[in-house]
Write an enzyme that holds these catalytic residues in place. Structure first.
Site, short mmCIF file in Angstrom:
data_model
loop_
_atom_site.label_atom_id
_atom_site.label_comp_id
_atom_site.label_asym_id
_atom_site.label_seq_id
_atom_site.Cartn_x
_atom_site.Cartn_y
_atom_site.Cartn_z
N HIS A 83 0.61 -1.32 -0.03
CA HIS A 83 -0.11 0.19 0.16
C HIS A 83 0.90 1.39 -0.20
O HIS A 83 2.04 1.66 0.94
CB HIS A 83 -0.63 0.15 1.14
N TYR A 212 -7.69 10.63 5.07
CA TYR A 212 -7.73 11.59 6.54
C TYR A 212 -8.15 12.86 5.82
O TYR A 212 -8.25 13.10 5.24
CB TYR A 212 -6.39 12.24 6.43
N PRO A 304 -2.22 6.69 17.93
CA PRO A 304 -2.17 6.18 17.15
C PRO A 304 -2.82 6.54 15.24
O PRO A 304 -2.69 6.35 14.11
CB PRO A 304 -3.08 5.37 16.72
N LYS A 308 2.65 3.99 13.81
CA LYS A 308 4.32 3.65 14.38
C LYS A 308 4.23 2.21 15.46
O LYS A 308 5.74 1.75 15.79
CB LYS A 308 4.45 4.76 14.92
N TYR A 393 6.33 8.59 7.24
CA TYR A 393 5.51 8.31 7.18
C TYR A 393 5.53 6.71 6.86
O TYR A 393 4.64 5.93 7.84
CB TYR A 393 4.80 8.56 6.15
P1 RFL Z 1 0.39 -5.52 22.96
O1 RFL Z 1 -0.09 -6.07 21.44
O2 RFL Z 1 -0.28 -4.29 23.81
O3 RFL Z 1 1.13 -6.47 23.98
C1 RFL Z 1 1.08 -6.82 25.54
C2 RFL Z 1 0.85 -7.73 25.89
O4 RFL Z 1 0.81 -7.84 27.27
C3 RFL Z 1 -0.50 -8.63 27.73
N1 RFL Z 1 0.21 -8.33 29.52
C4 RFL Z 1 0.24 -9.08 30.14
N2 RFL Z 1 0.38 -9.56 29.97
C5 RFL Z 1 1.32 -10.64 31.40
N3 RFL Z 1 1.03 -9.81 32.87
C6 RFL Z 1 0.45 -8.30 32.96
N4 RFL Z 1 0.49 -7.54 33.62
C7 RFL Z 1 0.06 -7.85 31.62
N5 RFL Z 1 -0.39 -6.80 31.21
C8 RFL Z 1 -0.44 -6.23 29.87
C9 RFL Z 1 -1.53 -8.36 27.36
O5 RFL Z 1 -2.48 -8.84 27.38
C10 RFL Z 1 -0.94 -7.79 26.04
O6 RFL Z 1 -0.87 -9.57 25.22
O7 RFL Z 1 1.68 -4.60 22.73
P2 RFL Z 1 3.20 -4.93 22.02
O8 RFL Z 1 3.49 -5.90 21.65
O9 RFL Z 1 4.26 -3.30 22.91
O10 RFL Z 1 2.39 -4.20 21.17
C11 RFL Z 1 2.17 -2.41 20.47
C12 RFL Z 1 1.20 -2.82 19.65
O11 RFL Z 1 0.57 -3.68 19.84
C13 RFL Z 1 0.77 -1.53 19.62
O12 RFL Z 1 1.91 0.30 19.44
C14 RFL Z 1 -0.38 -0.92 18.06
O13 RFL Z 1 -1.25 -1.68 17.80
C15 RFL Z 1 -0.36 0.71 18.44
N6 RFL Z 1 -1.35 0.53 16.98
C16 RFL Z 1 -0.75 0.45 15.61
N7 RFL Z 1 0.65 0.35 15.27
C17 RFL Z 1 0.70 0.58 13.62
O14 RFL Z 1 2.53 0.29 14.14
N8 RFL Z 1 0.11 0.65 13.40
C18 RFL Z 1 -0.84 0.44 12.82
O15 RFL Z 1 -1.43 1.07 11.66
C19 RFL Z 1 -1.08 0.75 14.44
N9 RFL Z 1 -2.16 1.07 14.34
C20 RFL Z 1 -3.50 1.08 16.95
C21 RFL Z 1 -3.58 0.84 15.45
C22 RFL Z 1 -3.34 1.03 18.62
C23 RFL Z 1 -4.63 1.35 18.46
N10 RFL Z 1 -5.20 0.73 19.80
C24 RFL Z 1 -5.23 0.12 20.44
C25 RFL Z 1 -4.80 2.01 19.92
C26 RFL Z 1 -4.95 0.95 15.77
C27 RFL Z 1 -5.50 0.81 17.45
C28 RFL Z 1 -7.34 1.21 17.33
#
Ligand code: RFL
Length: 396
Positions: A83, A212, A304, A308, A393
């Site tokens: 994309h 956007y 978000p 990133k 980006y």
């Molecule tokens: P995660 O994915 O939150 O995973 C953390 C894991 O830890 C567990 N956990 C525990 N386990 C044991 N003991 C505890 N006390 C615990 N507390 C928590 C949780 O259950 C979970 O499984 O963190 P990680 O690995 O650092 O990854 C980060 C990403 O998930 C996050 O930054 C992205 O999703 C942000 N984000 C996006 N990032 C992108 O690079 N591209 C995107 O297009 C994008 N879109 C988004 C997004 C985040 C969004 N939200 C949820 C704000 C879109 C949205 C809507």
């Protein structure tokens, strides 16, 4: 009460305990396992929850290269889609940028985060990796020493784990952050003062670009996930309830802000997930306290707006894995000593761009609105700004 009364008997151990089975924890686990490092992942949620949590979708070219380098990109290569288009719809007209023809000429790969997580988990298990699902880390103790411990609560009741290192990959509300002693790590926080209603619709994408829209009623965004699933965002009041608007009203509002009258209607479908997201950012510094390291959202939270977070999580996991492997296999502390500094360079660059995007997409005061319109006009007309935009980006 003495400590031995508070902490249940220690019965488990690993060289590296990884808290959290998100992108950061599972990339780290896979890399450590491939290098023969003894590690265990402790995950609060169930496997089904982890594999179905819909979040990110846009993977930067460098993230894909990292995953490819370690044999973790098979699923996204097979099912992900390249994309490289974004479209801005504003009060001053609309324009498109093909970022594969700008900057470094790189593209995103669109691949839902939960599918990436499912792939990483499958690979980790195939390689013999252990994940304890339903096991919540409660606290990291003695992190300042070389014998850290983690207390947990899980299916077998309270337990204690010993490790040589603990990797806090458990997100912004995890035990790793909570366990940092006061003063050991600084937290730099910024509230952008804006909230989004994040929506996932069982509907095909409505345009072939990331959309956007800046509108007098607030921001609206469109991001493809799969041919049958699309993410939308609607700027909303702080404190709004995710379910406040019925689906029909949500679609009307999206069409109004995305100027459907001019550009054509959106493909509607059932809205299967809603969440209100307050756009906040923070950076912890340094990303280490003794034997405890932070990666992914536990290290830094990004709004978000620039997609990133998951990309940084993968990058940091690779850096941390390299450091841990060098230390545990060769007694070389260089990688671990440099982990925080190197990760923070990427993090601040990503924060800077995300911040720029937040300001580009939202109307605030009259003065800032003037700046925003001027910035959009420059982006529309200036090739050098477009190159800068494209590089940041799609890059991490
Ligand atoms: P995660 O994915 O939150 O995973 C953390 C894991 O830890 C567990 N956990 C525990 N386990 C044991 N003991 C505890 N006390 C615990 N507390 C928590 C949780 O259950 C979970 O499984 O963190 P990680 O690995 O650092 O990854 C980060 C990403 O998930 C996050 O930054 C992205 O999703 C942000 N984000 C996006 N990032 C992108 O690079 N591209 C995107 O297009 C994008 N879109 C988004 C997004 C985040 C969004 N939200 C949820 C704000 C879109 C949205 C809507």
């Amino acid at each position: 009460m003495t400590e031995s009364q508070i902490i249940p008997a220690v019965r488990n151990s690993a060289d590296v305990l990884i808290l959290g089975a998100g992108p950061a924890g599972l990339v780290l686990g896979n890399l450590l396992l491939a290098a023969g490092v003894d590690c265990v992942v402790l995950e609060r949620a169930t496997a089904e929850q982890v594999e179905s949590r819909s979040r990110a979708g846009f993977l930067a070219a460098n993230t894909v290269r990292v995953l490819e380098r370690h044999g973790l990109a098979e699923g996204l290569r097979r099912h992900g889609r390249e994309h490289a288009l974004c479209e801005f719809r504003t009060e001053d007209g609309s324009f498109r940028l093909d970022y594969s023809a700008l900057g470094r000429g790189e593209r995103h790969t669109v691949y839902p985060q939960h599918e990436l997580v499912a792939d990483l988990l499958a690979q980790y298990r195939r390689a013999g990796g252990q994940v304890r699902f339903g096991t919540e880390a409660l606290a990291v103790l003695d992190a300042g020493t070389d014998r850290p411990r983690v207390t947990t609560d899980g299916p077998e009741g309270p337990a204690g784990w010993r490790a040589r290192y603990v990797a806090g990959c458990d997100g912004r509300h995890g035990a790793a952050r909570r366990s940092l002693p006061p003063g050991s790590v600084r937290r730099h926080r910024h509230d952008h003062g804006v909230s989004w209603l994040g929506l996932l619709a069982e509907a095909p994408p409505s345009l072939d670009a990331v959309g956007y829209a800046v509108h007098g009623r607030g921001f609206a965004g469109h991001m493809a996930r799969t041919p049958a699933l699309t993410r939308y965002y609607l700027q909303c009041e702080r404190g709004s309830s995710p379910g406040a608007l019925p689906d029909e009203r949500v679609w009307e509002e999206l069409e109004l802000r995305m100027r459907a009258e001019e550009h054509g209607p959106l493909h509607r479908g059932p809205i299967v997930h809603r969440a209100v997201i307050d756009l906040e950012s923070d950076v912890l510094e340094p990303l280490r306290h003794g034997s405890l390291f932070l990666a992914g959202d536990a290290a830094s939270l990004l709004s978000p707006s620039a997609a990133k977070g998951a990309n940084l999580a993968v990058l940091e996991a690779e850096l941390l894995a390299e450091g841990l492997i060098a230390q545990l296999h060769r007694g070389d502390p260089g990688g671990l000593d440099g982990y925080s500094r190197r990760s923070l360079e990427h993090i601040w660059r990503a924060q800077e761009f995300s911040h720029w995007m937040v300001q580009l997409l939202h109307r605030t005061t009259h003065f800032h609105d003037g700046l925003r319109r001027s910035r959009l006009a420059s982006l529309r007309g200036s090739r050098s700004l477009q190159d800068w935009f494209a590089e940041h980006y799609v890059g991490v």
